[in-house]
Design a protein around this motif. Structure first.
Motif, PDB file in Angstrom:
ATOM      1  N   UNK A   9      45.330  18.124   0.579  1.00 37.87           N
ATOM      2  CA  UNK A   9      45.126  19.561   1.655  1.00 37.87           C
ATOM      3  C   UNK A   9      43.420  20.138   0.804  1.00 37.87           C
ATOM      4  N   UNK A  10      43.507  20.497  -0.064  1.00 40.66           N
ATOM      5  CA  UNK A  10      42.009  20.658  -0.394  1.00 40.66           C
ATOM      6  C   UNK A  10      40.801  19.992   0.185  1.00 40.66           C
ATOM      7  N   UNK A  11      40.884  18.553  -0.176  1.00 34.94           N
ATOM      8  CA  UNK A  11      40.188  17.323   0.867  1.00 34.94           C
ATOM      9  C   UNK A  11      39.758  17.543   2.113  1.00 34.94           C
ATOM     10  N   UNK A  17      36.490  22.208   6.955  1.00 32.35           N
ATOM     11  CA  UNK A  17      35.325  22.908   7.323  1.00 32.35           C
ATOM     12  C   UNK A  17      33.873  22.453   7.429  1.00 32.35           C
ATOM     13  N   UNK A  18      33.544  21.576   6.702  1.00 35.84           N
ATOM     14  CA  UNK A  18      32.815  20.842   6.995  1.00 35.84           C
ATOM     15  C   UNK A  18      32.105  19.800   8.724  1.00 35.84           C
ATOM     16  N   UNK A  19      33.018  19.254   8.831  1.00 36.11           N
ATOM     17  CA  UNK A  19      32.919  19.115  10.622  1.00 36.11           C
ATOM     18  C   UNK A  19      33.256  20.305  11.290  1.00 36.11           C
ATOM     19  N   UNK A 105      30.726  29.381  12.050  1.00 28.58           N
ATOM     20  CA  UNK A 105      31.707  29.407  11.368  1.00 28.58           C
ATOM     21  C   UNK A 105      31.909  28.774   9.819  1.00 28.58           C
ATOM     22  N   UNK A 106      32.793  29.178   9.238  1.00 34.17           N
ATOM     23  CA  UNK A 106      32.412  28.851   7.734  1.00 34.17           C
ATOM     24  C   UNK A 106      31.365  28.977   6.725  1.00 34.17           C
ATOM     25  N   UNK A 111      28.164  27.664   1.484  1.00 34.40           N
ATOM     26  CA  UNK A 111      26.646  28.050   1.118  1.00 34.40           C
ATOM     27  C   UNK A 111      25.447  28.557   2.479  1.00 34.40           C
ATOM     28  N   UNK A 112      25.965  28.648   3.710  1.00 32.57           N
ATOM     29  CA  UNK A 112      24.837  29.848   3.978  1.00 32.57           C
ATOM     30  C   UNK A 112      25.817  30.410   4.891  1.00 32.57           C
TER      31      UNK A 112
END
Length: 132
Positions: A9-11, A17-19, A105-106, A111-112
């Protein structure tokens, strides 16, 4: 088994989030590039009226440099107020370097938290073709 499920789930959450953040940054860049292109084209339409009577042998109309920069900046102010631009004009072309900071978003998760800096460059010129 539970640690593997939690890790899965974390992965999956990290990939999501990254996509989403990457997609938002890509859309923002394309919007910035389109706004910059439009401003450069608007600036290239500011033809020197004295040059209309005699375009010369090259088939290129000269630009009114001050008017070209003003029209390009007005275009950006009306379509994308958060964009700043640096313009360079030659007698026949307008080049704009547009910059903005985009909040994605996110952003804090990647880190931004203050956004991503985007920049785009557009060049447009005036050319007339001889009639056949």
């Amino acid at each position: 088994m539970i640690p593997l499920v939690v890790l899965g789930f974390l992965l999956a959450g990290t990939l999501l989030v990254a996509s989403v953040a990457g997609g938002a940054a890509l859309v923002a860049y394309r919007r910035l590039a389109a706004d910059c292109d439009g401003a450069a084209l608007a600036g290239a339409a500011a033809v020197d009226r004295a040059g209309l009577a005699n375009p010369g042998r090259t088939g290129v109309l000269p630009l009114d440099r001050a008017a070209a920069e003003g029209v390009a900046n007005d275009y950006l102010r009306s379509t994308a107020p958060a964009v700043t631009a640096t313009s360079t004009t030659t007698p026949t072309t307008v080049t704009l370097v547009c910059r903005t900071t985009v909040r994605v978003p996110f952003g804090a998760a990647i880190a931004r938290p203050h956004g991503i800096s985007e920049s785009a460059t557009a060049t447009a010129g005036t050319v007339i073709r001889p009639s056949t």
